[in-house]
Design an enzyme around this catalytic site. Structure first.
Site, PDB file in Angstrom:
ATOM      1  N   CYS A 193       0.855  -1.183   0.000  1.00 12.68           N
ATOM      2  CA  CYS A 193       0.000   0.000   0.000  1.00 12.68           C
ATOM      3  C   CYS A 193       0.891   1.233   0.000  1.00 12.68           C
ATOM      4  CB  CYS A 193      -0.937  -0.015   1.202  1.00 12.68           C
ATOM      5  SG  CYS A 193      -0.075  -0.004   2.796  1.00 12.68           S
ATOM      6  N   HIS A 230      36.016 -16.051   4.151  1.00 11.04           N
ATOM      7  CA  HIS A 230      34.577 -16.206   4.405  1.00 11.04           C
ATOM      8  C   HIS A 230      33.844 -16.025   3.081  1.00 11.04           C
ATOM      9  CE1 HIS A 230      30.575 -15.582   6.126  1.00 11.04           C
ATOM     10  NE2 HIS A 230      31.049 -15.906   7.317  1.00 11.04           N
TER      11      HIS A 230
END
Length: 699
Positions: free
Chosen positions: A29, A621
């Site tokens: 909305c 990582h």
């Protein structure tokens, strides 16, 4: 073009609601993403509330879940729907009747689920129209300002063609509102929205409205001498039908579509699928158009007039009470979406009375809300809170210029319990002034913003009331703060610590490191600090002999080298895991960046810890949050305890699978014990192949 930040927010929201497989449907909305989830318990509300860009979350019954974004909601919605995993727009799940009933019983939605559904029906029938209603209100505001300055007589009965045309620009929205509401309501109830619009349009055609007060055979018109009103009745097929002008009515389409849904779905069960396209709309129209004209239309008019008359009586007999109750009620209705019935009554009042008396007192609530936001903004400037300053600035702009309160409510007020009591005082003051001064009316449906002030009458009374509400709330919030003294002291300390850490002066606590990566920090000695990169190089360069060569760490993967500050992960960006680099990978071939021992190999294959012979601790990582993939897409080729040489293969990673799962693929390499080094120097801004030196470490 979307920024990486907005795309990252979309990915995190998707994970927060349980992934694409948990989404049945998604809409939005003016300020909120509206999810229909398969399992509402899978939504991680705390994680979603903590996201930058998310103002708040609203879980609802029936596995509905709202996420408040603010004015940027359309962009975030687009980002989510453009993610590869959302290609289908959700995953509708086919269930048998027995499964549906069992699921409803198991969830125990509670005795108020029907109330949630009722207000959801109202909200979704009006919500898509916010844009055009706001547009119409601004056109009215401009015309009213021209009228106030004597440039044009906006209310004249003999206006020129130019101003008649301007009238049509805003009247188009209000007059044909019933058709628009019928379309949205039918869509909400999962029937053909064009059938709903057509039924409502049938009683708004010139053919129908032209009979009112006419001399058409079969039409009789009577006049009430006392009230000065007239009523027309048409005799159709021998039955009396009250004629009404349904322009601007909202109760009629809401009542009509609720019944139409039963008829439409019943007809679909009657007719075979191959003929439904013709006969279901045909019989729906044949049944519902007369039903609307003879019964539902007049009932809706009576109901709307009755409610409006009741509120009008209260406004006329106890105006001060009315003016106080309305602004004190709205702060509790709006967050729950329960304000729509009052908005509907405003439109009814305009159509039946020619004016509305609710919006004036309501303006006191809106401006009290915006005043509280202004107080927060002033405090954020005073205390140098950049995030809150940005949030409050956007919310205040949306409020003062657009009349939209949700960004303030969800972004700020509902997050800090000290704000509401202070805001309610502003509501009380504004409402009391409206009541004492005799009330404020308007002849237009207007969003209560600075731009629509001219549509209220008397305008000076309205300005006095909303100004008092605004400045009362602002002063109370500013001088008493929206945080307690303890919270303020803690937040200011955290701000100062963050600023110092950004300059390389303060160690980052180990608690800031995600739990899944803490074992990697324990490769060796002390925790990493935020000091590193250029700061370390600058401070230690004078102490390092020029002839002394540092340890070169090679790129573990081919790609573009970036600084940790560009990584969309606060832990790596803060250097909590040491200084280093990020690499946007060109492929999934991950190799060892240096000679040493593999001290840690994550079971999921997303991270590797290597210690060199001189004690340098290196972390590789792969991706961000990829631990949550549980090893899917990661083919690990090594095990912990093994000696590796630079260039040895550590893992093959399916980058496509990582992206499909919604996680960033950036591969990070940091020196965990940066604090023990004289300098750690990243070499960023280059495209490299695996094995190219990208970090220099000096002890």
């Amino acid at each position: 073009m979307n920024t990486p930040t907005s795309e990252m927010l979309a990915e995190k929201i998707l994970r927060g609601v349980g992934g694409p497989e948990n989404i049945e449907s998604l809409t939005h909305c003016a300020t909120r993403l509206r999810f229909q989830l398969h399992d509402g318990t899978k939504a991680d509300q705390a994680a979603l509330d903590a996201l930058d860009g998310v103002m708040g979350t609203v879980p609802q019954s029936g596995d509905r879940f709202q996420i408040v974004i603010g004015g940027a909601v359309a962009g975030v919605y687009s980002d989510i729907m453009n993610l590869p995993s959302m290609t289908g727009g959700g995953t509708p799940r086919a269930q048998s009747d027995a499964e549906v009933k069992a699921e409803i019983r198991a969830k125990g939605r509670g005795r108020f689920a029907w109330l949630d559904n009722f207000f959801e029906y109202l909200s979704d029938s009006f919500r898509p129209l916010l844009g055009v209603l706001l547009g119409a209100s601004l056109i009215i505001a401009i015309a009213s300002m021209l009228d106030a300055f004597g440039i044009v007589d906006f209310r004249s009965a003999d206006k020129s063609a130019t101003w008649v045309f301007v009238d049509s620009m805003w009247r188009s929205v209000l007059y044909f509102l019933p058709i628009m509401v019928a379309y949205n309501a039918a869509k909400k109830l999962k029937i053909d929205p064009w059938v709903g619009a057509t039924v409502m349009a049938a009683v708004m055609t010139p053919n129908f409205t032209g009979m009112i007060g006419s001399k058409t055979p079969g039409v009789t018109t009577t006049t009430n001498a006392t009230l000065g009103t007239s009523e027309s009745v048409a005799h159709v097929f021998g039955l009396p039908m009250q004629l009404n002008d349904y322009g601007g009515q909202v109760f009629v389409p809401l009542l009509m579509v609720a019944l139409l849904a039963l008829v439409y779905k019943g007809l679909k069960r009657v007719f075979p699928e191959n003929v439904q396209m013709v006969f279901v709309p045909f019989f729906s129209m044949l049944i519902m158009i007369p039903m609307t004209a003879f019964l539902i239309g007049p009932m809706g008019i009576w109901a709307g007039n009755g409610l409006g008359t009741g509120l009008s009586w209260l406004n006329g007999n106890a105006p001060i009470v009315f003016a106080i109750v309305i602004p004190l009620l709205y702060p509790f209705l709006v967050p729950l979406g329960l304000h729509w019935p009052l908005n509907a009554l405003m439109l009814v009042n305009i159509n039946t009375l020619g004016y509305d008396f609710i919006q004036g007192p309501m303006g006191a609530w809106n401006f009290a809300c915006f005043g509280a936001t202004a107080g927060v903004l002033l405090l954020s400037i005073r205390h140098r809170e950049s995030d809150m300053r940005q949030t409050a600035t956007g919310a205040l702009a949306a409020g003062l210029l657009g009349g939209i309160s949700e960004p303030s409510l969800y972004g700020i007020h509902l997050r800090f319990k000290r704000i509401y009591p202070r805001m309610l005082v502003g509501c009380l003051v504004g409402g009391l002034i409206v009541g004492i001064l005799g009330g404020v009316d308007t002849k237009a449906f207007a969003f209560t913003s600075l731009l629509t002030i001219p549509v209220f009458d008397p305008m000076i009374k309205y300005i006095i009331a909303i100004s008092a509400a605004f400045f009362t709330s602002m002063a109370l919030v500013y001088f008493s703060d929206y945080r307690t003294k303890e919270e303020r002291a803690q937040v200011n300390d955290e701000r100062d610590a963050a600023a110092a850490a950004a300059k390389g002066e303060v160690a980052v606590p180990a608690q800031t490191v995600p739990a899944e990566d803490r074992e990697l920090v324990a490769v060796g000695a002390a925790p990493a600090t935020a000091t590193g990169g250029s700061a370390s190089a600058d401070s230690g360069a004078a102490d390092v002999p020029a002839a002394r060569k540092g340890l070169e760490l090679a790129a573990p993967v081919a790609g573009r080298v970036i600084g940790l500050g560009e990584v969309e992960d606060p832990v790596f960006a803060s250097r909590a895991l040491g200084e280093g680099v990020g690499i946007e990978p060109a492929d999934g071939h991950v190799v060892a960046p240096v000679d040493g021992e593999l001290v840690t190999v994550a079971e999921t294959g997303h991270a590797f810890g290597i210690r060199t012979t001189d004690g340098t601790e290196v972390l590789v990582h792969i991706g961000i949050d990829t631990v949550k993939m549980n090893g899917k897409g990661f083919d690990v080729r090594v095990e912990a305890g093994r000696k590796v040489s630079a260039g040895d293969l550590l893992a093959e990673v399916d980058l496509g699978a990582v992206r499909a799962a919604g996680y960033p693929t950036v591969t990070l390499m940091t020196v965990l014990n940066t604090a023990d080094m004289a300098s750690v120097e990243p070499h960023t801004g280059q495209d490299v192949t695996a094995g190219t030196p990208v970090v220099t470490v000096r002890r």
